[in-house]
Design a protein around this motif. Sequence first.
Motif, mmCIF file in Angstrom:
data_model
loop_
_atom_site.group_PDB
_atom_site.id
_atom_site.type_symbol
_atom_site.label_atom_id
_atom_site.label_comp_id
_atom_site.label_asym_id
_atom_site.label_seq_id
_atom_site.Cartn_x
_atom_site.Cartn_y
_atom_site.Cartn_z
ATOM 1 N N ALA A 93 0.842 -1.199 0.000
ATOM 2 C CA ALA A 93 0.000 0.000 0.000
ATOM 3 C C ALA A 93 0.882 1.256 0.000
ATOM 4 N N ARG A 94 2.021 1.178 0.687
ATOM 5 C CA ARG A 94 2.952 2.311 0.694
ATOM 6 C C ARG A 94 3.470 2.570 -0.723
ATOM 7 N N ALA A 95 3.768 1.452 -1.411
ATOM 8 C CA ALA A 95 4.266 1.580 -2.791
ATOM 9 C C ALA A 95 3.205 2.219 -3.672
ATOM 10 N N ALA A 96 1.967 1.750 -3.523
ATOM 11 C CA ALA A 96 0.887 2.296 -4.346
ATOM 12 C C ALA A 96 0.636 3.759 -4.022
ATOM 13 N N ALA A 97 0.921 4.138 -2.775
ATOM 14 C CA ALA A 97 0.734 5.537 -2.369
ATOM 15 C C ALA A 97 1.849 6.427 -2.923
ATOM 16 N N ARG A 137 -4.677 1.841 -7.062
ATOM 17 C CA ARG A 137 -5.064 3.257 -7.130
ATOM 18 C C ARG A 137 -6.341 3.453 -7.949
ATOM 19 N N GLY A 138 -6.922 2.352 -8.406
ATOM 20 C CA GLY A 138 -8.147 2.447 -9.199
ATOM 21 C C GLY A 138 -7.893 2.907 -10.620
ATOM 22 N N GLU A 139 -6.651 2.733 -11.089
ATOM 23 C CA GLU A 139 -6.334 3.113 -12.471
ATOM 24 C C GLU A 139 -6.389 1.881 -13.362
ATOM 25 N N ASN A 155 1.173 -2.915 -12.665
ATOM 26 C CA ASN A 155 -0.279 -3.084 -12.726
ATOM 27 C C ASN A 155 -0.905 -3.261 -11.345
ATOM 28 N N SER A 156 -0.162 -3.860 -10.408
ATOM 29 C CA SER A 156 -0.679 -3.976 -9.036
ATOM 30 C C SER A 156 -0.898 -2.588 -8.451
ATOM 31 N N GLN A 157 0.088 -1.712 -8.659
ATOM 32 C CA GLN A 157 -0.025 -0.351 -8.122
ATOM 33 C C GLN A 157 -1.174 0.403 -8.774
ATOM 34 N N ARG A 158 -1.280 0.248 -10.086
ATOM 35 C CA ARG A 158 -2.349 0.961 -10.796
ATOM 36 C C ARG A 158 -3.713 0.467 -10.317
#
Lengths: 428, 251
Positions: B76-80, B112-114, B106-109
């Motif tokens: 979650a920190r990475a996605a943030a 983030r709802g992208e 793609n996990s991060q996107r």
Amino acid sequence: MGLLQAKSDALAARLAGRTLGQGGWLVAVQAAALDRLRPMGLPGKRDEYWRYTDPTSLTAVEPPKADLFDTKGEARPFSAIDRLKLVFVDGVFDSVQSDPLALDGVEITPLADAAGTEGHWAAGLYGMLEACGQSPVERPLAALNTALATQGMMIRVTGRPSKPISMIYLCTSDTSDAILHHCVKLAPGAELTLLENGPAAARLNKVLEVDVGEGARLHHVRTQGRDHQRRAATHIFGSIAAGALFKSFTLTANGRLTRNEAVLELLGDDAVAHVAGATVGDGEFHHDDTVFITHAGQRCESRQVFKKVLKNGAVGVFQGKILVKPGAQKTDGYQISQSLLLDEDSQFLAKPELEIYADDVKCSHGSTSGAIDETALYYLRSRGVPLKAAQSLLVLAFLAEAIDEIEDEAIADDIRDRLEGWLQRHEH
Amino acid sequence: MLEIKNLHVKLAEEDKVILRGLNLTIGAGEVHAIMGPNGSGKSTLSYVLSGRDGYEVTEGSAKLLGQELLDMEPEARAAAGLFLAFQYPVEIPGVGNMTFLRTALNSQRKARGEEEVSAGDFLKLVREKAKALKIDAEMLKRPVNVGFSGGEKKRNEILQMAMLEPKMCILDETDSGLDVDAMKLVSDGVNALRDAGRSFLVITHYQRLLDHIKPDVVHIMAAGRIVKTGGPELALEVEHNGYADLLAEVQ
């Protein structure tokens, strides 16, 4: 004497009420199999070769009941691959559901038909490699199979068929008890991909004898049924001639008890035999890979690659041996058996063996068991990969070396998809 | 961008306190450097911020764009928007570098709802970014960091950073094990990512790296906290005089 008595009593019970002999040449061959089986009896749990796997349910008169597995409409393995389909229902060949037995470069005959044909080529193979494979270690379940089988396919390959032959084993009865015996003979220079999938029965005893002629190539890929309570004892007996290649890969996901034996002999020079397995088990799951590879020719290569992922008390077993005969110089033998234990309840038992009677050989073996690499997990998560996806990625990475043994990319992808599906369903 | 207040951290399995009331504020678009003697807690700071197991935060907070990092899972920190370039990048046999990069992106996107990046677009993107870092196709195909040289591993870290486009980048001794040419390549990669919406925290022992990646602010860390803060000249002072004088002066 008590032990031996118990083993022959078990055999007598198993044979009681059975009519033996199919007619034709098979009568004598099956009688001979029975003759070599009688002094052995059926395996017991005190046998050294069955030290890690209890054969009781495999030898019992009746198979334990096995609930049917609901695949929830999921496509069966190899569905996307163009292949000649041979369907067996509860261990009985179903010609209606199967494709016509016609494929250029191959001759396919059901066992009963072959037995009724005088001078059929299969008379020279059926039970022969199994009989050779009884030494130096006895394999009574295979002899039992040879003696009792009424079902199986005799496949002779003389060319290079345009598509794989695919055996599909459906199971519709929770008490089915199947015995299947296939023979595959490749003429010099011939080539075949043989696929197998499905549980076949609540309890399956299957023998596959393969005779790979000079310079021929046989690729074998199978997935064993996902029914949680099914039981199976399978044997592959292979004879690989000079310059020939045999590669076998097995995916096992679920199953209460599976014992897969491969007994291969590299007879000619420059022959290649690879046998690999990827296994995933959760809970009441016992999987045993027992492999015996004999190097008789010179400059032959063999590889044994077995990977097991175990959780919730699942048990994995590996007994693998490389025997290098006198004169089998320049042998290149490799054996690796590894397990990934996803919790502390699961266990992996391994017995790697090398027996070498030639002085100019290269043989290596390794066996490990361990947990998921926490540092790699943290690294993946620090890049945004969620915990469960990261674990799946690392599990697949662990299995990769075994899956890489499959040469056909489309088939390998199918296997990877199955494993990903399993991992998703069995997330921590 | 990043606001760390009174951060106290000890090792989870022993009573060893490593960070003792660290305060640090990094504004958007700023490049901060942290220097300090061995054992001052620099790497621990980077691990704690990225969420590695084995550390216990006993006091304090660390906020990224107002969000409390310390309550979040590492992913979650990475996605943030947090990214740590590792001092020792981890080898992952069996996972291809490309698969790894694409799964991460793609996990991060997704988090983030992208929308996920398609295979084709991804390939184009990764080739373009890899080229600038002189990472060849062969390196992209190999398993993550397996058999990579020290320099290749560090370049691969910067490639990941370029692909993931984080907001807050922490570089933990990215210069260690690099020769002069590799350091230039890595620094160029980092400098190319500098913009008004992205901040950097560069942890290093040597002023040399800071010749290439020019910091706005330099902090000196000792015994688990920041003891002195200044401009780029502070790094030069360390290079010339070592830490002893500086630390004596502070105490």
